[in-house]
Design a protein around this motif. Sequence first.
Motif, PDB file in Angstrom:
ATOM      1  N   TYR A 251       7.152  19.468  67.385  1.00 35.46           N
ATOM      2  CA  TYR A 251       8.160  18.430  67.208  1.00 35.46           C
ATOM      3  C   TYR A 251       9.589  18.951  67.312  1.00 35.46           C
ATOM      4  N   THR A 252       9.781  20.244  67.151  1.00 36.19           N
ATOM      5  CA  THR A 252      11.086  20.816  67.490  1.00 36.19           C
ATOM      6  C   THR A 252      11.302  20.716  68.994  1.00 36.19           C
TER       7      THR A 252
ATOM      8  N   VAL B 296      12.057  27.419  74.481  1.00 35.94           N
ATOM      9  CA  VAL B 296      13.179  26.691  75.094  1.00 35.94           C
ATOM     10  C   VAL B 296      14.436  27.075  74.319  1.00 35.94           C
ATOM     11  N   PRO B 297      15.173  28.093  74.775  1.00 33.51           N
ATOM     12  CA  PRO B 297      16.318  28.594  74.000  1.00 33.51           C
ATOM     13  C   PRO B 297      17.381  27.554  73.700  1.00 33.51           C
ATOM     14  N   SER B 298      17.490  26.511  74.513  1.00 32.84           N
ATOM     15  CA  SER B 298      18.536  25.508  74.301  1.00 32.84           C
ATOM     16  C   SER B 298      18.136  24.424  73.308  1.00 32.84           C
TER      17      SER B 298
ATOM     18  N   ARG C 295       1.400  35.975  73.763  1.00 37.27           N
ATOM     19  CA  ARG C 295       2.583  36.791  73.537  1.00 37.27           C
ATOM     20  C   ARG C 295       3.847  35.937  73.555  1.00 37.27           C
ATOM     21  N   LEU C 296       3.795  34.772  74.279  1.00 38.40           N
ATOM     22  CA  LEU C 296       4.962  33.890  74.295  1.00 38.40           C
ATOM     23  C   LEU C 296       5.148  33.237  72.938  1.00 38.40           C
TER      24      LEU C 296
END
Length: 395
Positions: free
Chosen positions: A69-70, A100-102, A10-11
């Motif tokens: 890779y992002t 990772v929102p940042s 779900r993540l």
Amino acid sequence: MAPPPPPPPRLLLASHAAVRAAASARRGRLAGDHHPPQVAALRRGDWVKLICGASFEDAADVRNLSLVYTLAGVDCIDCAADASVVGAVNEGIDVAASIVPSVQSPWVMVSVNDDCRDLHFRKAEFDPEDCPPDCSKPCEKVCPADAISLERVMIEGKHSQSDPSSGKLEGGVITERCYGCGRCLSVCPYDRIRAMSYVRDPTKTVELLKRNDVDAIEIHTTGKGTDMFNTLWSNLGDSINNVKLIAVSLPDVGDSTVNFMNAIYTTMQSHLQGYNLWQLDGRPMSGDIGRGATRETVSFAVHLSSMSNRPPGFYQLAGGTNSYTIESLKKAGLFQSTTFAATSGVTYCQQAFIGGIAYGGYARKFYAKYQHNLAMHALRTTQIISWKRYKKLYH
């Protein structure tokens, strides 16, 4: 100690609409910046590009590569100029942002060619029925993309493991996975494999460049003349103004290289509203082979560094790039060495001559080891592949 479990499904499959909205907001901020972080990386000399493959069209693998890779911090992801592949890249980027929102969104680059002779734009092809059933299948073993699958099958129930000659082979090349490295061509003991070349349709490329999730284009040219480049450039028309970066990938063609580059730059100059980059393609699709593969691209850089009349723009290495490339650049005195350059009448501050490195086969090979547990190994990928990590090691 047992490794941590992979993230729950779900993540990885978070609300795509919400993720896409967040990605659009980030891109909007980026468009308003005077100096995008990707350009700052090129100026510093620590730009990193992931090459998914100009002919690699396996959307699931492209998505996962882009996700990993992002998270690893690349500045650009280069992919086939195909709408489904571009969508897969952006999906991978967006899912990375949900984890990772940042995280910084890399630029998305599409690759096209002006000449069917370019090695990056070909596919292997053969008819498995032409293969002797007792063939040892070396093509399947040597393929770095797992793009060849052959299976022995029975004929009228007479096939047995002890007598493979009584069966036949089925399967062949998985077209969307083949990216044209050509390694299967030389190992076929019966010379049954062909390379089928093609040129990307410029009208479809124009449509891609109109999308708000495509940031850059790379044009591969063989260095055998400017006529085909000029034709492609003309066909792209005003759509070229929609991207932030225009890259040209070319091989070292000797003493005529700089003149060839200057002729191309003259063609591009009238429509060059963003940044431009030269990709020095030393030994295409060989980075996963070993230390020697990187010599040609570093030699290419050494050659151009001695030419005072080289055209403006950023310079980046590709073709044979791997974990030895930084070491080789340092030995040549080119790692983050500085130069002055001018583009479109704007003089930049002191910047690295080699702005960055593009990793293709090496990056895909490393990812393949961990593809079943993407998030857990993203940090390890950063430590191995990121030029920024190498910079810390050497300074």
